[in-house]
Design a protein around this motif. Sequence first.
Motif, PDB file in Angstrom:
ATOM      1  N   GLU A 114       0.411  18.108   3.233  1.00 46.19           N
ATOM      2  CA  GLU A 114      -0.730  18.946   2.863  1.00 46.19           C
ATOM      3  C   GLU A 114      -2.021  18.506   3.661  1.00 46.19           C
ATOM      4  O   GLU A 114      -2.536  19.690   4.012  1.00 46.19           O
ATOM      5  CB  GLU A 114      -1.100  18.945   1.100  1.00 46.19           C
ATOM      6  CG  GLU A 114      -0.054  19.319   0.420  1.00 46.19           C
ATOM      7  CD  GLU A 114      -0.189  19.073  -1.140  1.00 46.19           C
ATOM      8  OE1 GLU A 114      -0.679  19.817  -1.988  1.00 46.19           O
ATOM      9  OE2 GLU A 114       0.098  17.780  -1.498  1.00 46.19           O
ATOM     10  N   ARG A 115      -2.170  17.406   3.797  1.00 42.09           N
ATOM     11  CA  ARG A 115      -3.469  17.096   4.631  1.00 42.09           C
ATOM     12  C   ARG A 115      -3.214  17.536   6.318  1.00 42.09           C
ATOM     13  O   ARG A 115      -3.936  18.124   6.794  1.00 42.09           O
ATOM     14  CB  ARG A 115      -3.906  15.505   4.473  1.00 42.09           C
ATOM     15  CG  ARG A 115      -4.385  15.213   3.173  1.00 42.09           C
ATOM     16  CD  ARG A 115      -5.030  13.865   3.185  1.00 42.09           C
ATOM     17  NE  ARG A 115      -4.035  12.847   3.262  1.00 42.09           N
ATOM     18  CZ  ARG A 115      -3.256  12.229   2.152  1.00 42.09           C
ATOM     19  NH1 ARG A 115      -3.479  12.459   1.200  1.00 42.09           N
ATOM     20  NH2 ARG A 115      -2.340  11.349   2.333  1.00 42.09           N
ATOM     21  N   GLU A 116      -1.786  17.214   6.409  1.00 37.97           N
ATOM     22  CA  GLU A 116      -1.558  17.511   7.912  1.00 37.97           C
ATOM     23  C   GLU A 116      -1.660  18.999   8.365  1.00 37.97           C
ATOM     24  O   GLU A 116      -2.207  19.493   9.093  1.00 37.97           O
ATOM     25  CB  GLU A 116      -0.180  17.126   8.253  1.00 37.97           C
ATOM     26  CG  GLU A 116       0.211  17.447   9.710  1.00 37.97           C
ATOM     27  CD  GLU A 116       1.416  16.721  10.272  1.00 37.97           C
ATOM     28  OE1 GLU A 116       2.077  16.942  11.201  1.00 37.97           O
ATOM     29  OE2 GLU A 116       1.907  15.917   9.259  1.00 37.97           O
ATOM     30  N   MET A 160       1.810  16.393  -9.716  1.00 37.80           N
ATOM     31  CA  MET A 160       1.199  17.426  -9.153  1.00 37.80           C
ATOM     32  C   MET A 160      -0.464  16.892  -8.861  1.00 37.80           C
ATOM     33  O   MET A 160      -1.179  17.877  -8.126  1.00 37.80           O
ATOM     34  CB  MET A 160       1.062  18.581 -10.152  1.00 37.80           C
ATOM     35  CG  MET A 160       2.603  19.289 -10.046  1.00 37.80           C
ATOM     36  SD  MET A 160       2.867  19.796  -8.470  1.00 37.80           S
ATOM     37  CE  MET A 160       1.789  21.160  -8.228  1.00 37.80           C
ATOM     38  N   ARG A 161      -0.916  15.824  -9.278  1.00 37.62           N
ATOM     39  CA  ARG A 161      -2.286  15.297  -9.150  1.00 37.62           C
ATOM     40  C   ARG A 161      -2.559  14.712  -7.952  1.00 37.62           C
ATOM     41  O   ARG A 161      -3.549  14.393  -7.393  1.00 37.62           O
ATOM     42  CB  ARG A 161      -2.483  14.418 -10.266  1.00 37.62           C
ATOM     43  CG  ARG A 161      -2.667  14.812 -11.692  1.00 37.62           C
ATOM     44  CD  ARG A 161      -2.843  13.982 -12.817  1.00 37.62           C
ATOM     45  NE  ARG A 161      -2.802  14.629 -14.052  1.00 37.62           N
ATOM     46  CZ  ARG A 161      -2.234  13.733 -14.815  1.00 37.62           C
ATOM     47  NH1 ARG A 161      -2.200  12.477 -14.818  1.00 37.62           N
ATOM     48  NH2 ARG A 161      -2.061  14.146 -16.188  1.00 37.62           N
ATOM     49  N   VAL A 162      -1.396  14.272  -7.135  1.00 37.17           N
ATOM     50  CA  VAL A 162      -1.179  13.571  -5.937  1.00 37.17           C
ATOM     51  C   VAL A 162      -1.186  14.566  -4.794  1.00 37.17           C
ATOM     52  O   VAL A 162      -0.503  15.475  -4.569  1.00 37.17           O
ATOM     53  CB  VAL A 162      -0.046  12.541  -5.922  1.00 37.17           C
ATOM     54  CG1 VAL A 162      -0.274  11.680  -4.427  1.00 37.17           C
ATOM     55  CG2 VAL A 162      -0.283  11.769  -6.976  1.00 37.17           C
ATOM     56  N   ILE A 163      -2.322  14.530  -3.626  1.00 37.31           N
ATOM     57  CA  ILE A 163      -2.093  15.147  -2.480  1.00 37.31           C
ATOM     58  C   ILE A 163      -1.339  14.632  -1.503  1.00 37.31           C
ATOM     59  O   ILE A 163      -1.718  13.234  -1.178  1.00 37.31           O
ATOM     60  CB  ILE A 163      -3.889  15.555  -2.023  1.00 37.31           C
ATOM     61  CG1 ILE A 163      -4.587  16.012  -3.133  1.00 37.31           C
ATOM     62  CG2 ILE A 163      -3.633  16.336  -0.791  1.00 37.31           C
ATOM     63  CD1 ILE A 163      -3.935  17.121  -4.036  1.00 37.31           C
ATOM     64  N   ASP A 192       0.846  -1.396  -0.081  1.00 35.55           N
ATOM     65  CA  ASP A 192       0.087   0.040   0.066  1.00 35.55           C
ATOM     66  C   ASP A 192       0.909   1.208   0.017  1.00 35.55           C
ATOM     67  O   ASP A 192       1.500   1.716   0.976  1.00 35.55           O
ATOM     68  CB  ASP A 192      -1.013   0.176   1.245  1.00 35.55           C
ATOM     69  CG  ASP A 192      -2.001   0.955   0.942  1.00 35.55           C
ATOM     70  OD1 ASP A 192      -1.867   2.173   0.569  1.00 35.55           O
ATOM     71  OD2 ASP A 192      -3.120   1.011   1.934  1.00 35.55           O
ATOM     72  N   PRO A 193       0.871   1.914  -1.018  1.00 37.63           N
ATOM     73  CA  PRO A 193       1.909   2.976  -1.317  1.00 37.63           C
ATOM     74  C   PRO A 193       1.517   4.371  -0.244  1.00 37.63           C
ATOM     75  O   PRO A 193       2.261   5.406  -0.158  1.00 37.63           O
ATOM     76  CB  PRO A 193       1.679   3.526  -2.703  1.00 37.63           C
ATOM     77  CG  PRO A 193       0.509   2.907  -3.173  1.00 37.63           C
ATOM     78  CD  PRO A 193       0.277   1.845  -2.238  1.00 37.63           C
ATOM     79  N   ASP A 194       0.335   4.271   0.344  1.00 39.24           N
ATOM     80  CA  ASP A 194      -0.194   5.265   1.244  1.00 39.24           C
ATOM     81  C   ASP A 194       0.689   5.320   2.569  1.00 39.24           C
ATOM     82  O   ASP A 194       0.792   6.172   3.373  1.00 39.24           O
ATOM     83  CB  ASP A 194      -1.493   5.165   1.669  1.00 39.24           C
ATOM     84  CG  ASP A 194      -2.305   5.810   0.370  1.00 39.24           C
ATOM     85  OD1 ASP A 194      -1.871   6.805  -0.361  1.00 39.24           O
ATOM     86  OD2 ASP A 194      -3.655   5.763   0.332  1.00 39.24           O
TER      87      ASP A 194
END
Length: 477
Positions: free
Chosen positions: A469-471, A462-465, A177-179
């Motif tokens: 950024e979320r933190e 650039m399409r990946v968040i 899982d790359p996340d």
Amino acid sequence: MLDKKKDGRSAGKGGRVRTPAFVKNLRGVRDWKEASGWLDWRGIEDIECITPDQAGVARGKMMPSKKFTSNTSLALPSAVFMTTISGAYPEDGGGFVYPQDDGDLKLVPDLSTLCVVPWESDPTAQVICDLVRQDGQLVEFTPRNVLRRVLDVYAEHGLKPIVAPEIEFYLVHKNPDPDYPLTPPVGRTGRPIGGGQGYSIAGVNEFDELIDDIYHFSESQGLEIDTLIHEEGAGQLEINLRHGDPIVLADQVFMFKRTIREAALKHDIYATFMAKPIADQPGSAMHIHQSIVDAKTGRNVFSDENGEETDTFRHFIGGLQRHIPNALIMLAPYVNSYRRLTQGTSVPVNTRWGYDNRTTAFRVPRSDPAARRVENRIPSSDANPYLALACSLACGLVGILDKTEPDAPAGTAVNQDEIELPRGLLEAVALFEADDALRRILGDSFVTTYAAIKKAEFETFMRVISPWEREYLLLNV
């Protein structure tokens, strides 16, 4: 007297058949007749005909060995060598035009690279191929041919480069899982591997069985490892290769990467050549040691008859200083590569040079005059070895031809100084496209194709968040 059997083998007076020496070669044969005998003697069933794409990924075809030796024509679509790392295609522009017909490029096996694939269960061999057009002309934008083009320019001036790469990589837990972040593996002690293990024999011993497989796989393919060490990072290793011809060494790095990944999978872990795979650990480099010899005499042209440094030596360094920032995209090819290039670490972010100074981009190791060389410490391990070598050698060559003088050598640590390299992918691409001296050596078709690919990869990124950024942005802006 020895008689010749019909199959080409030698027989003595007693009729005993003597096995031809070439069939015992671990790596390489001279011609198709020897290739047939080499394959038969090993009972090889399948052949992998491979070639590196722009990312250094093995592309090609597999076929039965009997078909391989029957003058079969091999081809791949030209689009294979114009795709991004994610499999997308770049937009036209900047001199790049995607071929509407997507015509075939022919694969021409280089039989000097023929060897077994030791991790396959069925008897399998592999051979690295060159790419030519239908009329037999070399395809100028493919990586092996880009390096060959640079070497041809050296040859025109009576020179021959000698190189020795050092490749760092990490062993990490499997991470489907790359996340989720990567984590160090567990060694033979049953404990997670920690950092600070530089040159630790105990650190190497944590992976004894895996390293044994790397050695065995390498030996079976005729690949020569000079040394293996544990680096500073948690589960980070480095392999040093013996010096030699640039294409031969690029081939070895290309095959070593594949070999190391396969050995790691056998032990249920990943080997990664990402430049910065773990946030709080050191990055992985591919340092390149370089010297230049006279093509006729074999004498190191970095040293004169008295053992002193030559103008050629200084101009080579001057070329590296002047042009490496413009060619950085070939040494740091991905967004992740620039995460490795940070101040205050052993990674150089400058264009300085010095004697045995690891904080500089271009280090001159202590050596006798015959072994005088320049180590380029900027490339990351994610770089395509053919393109990294082509880039570094081309920059040095431009310096030699233009008689570019270097600045004074750094006698102190310079890793805290101002960053002198591009800080991101798009800046690096712009500098790359603007350097006409490098474009002339590397070839216009390669420069336009490679730049287009890198621009497309940046747009995909650039399409990946990101988690950052979320933190920090999710609830604060």
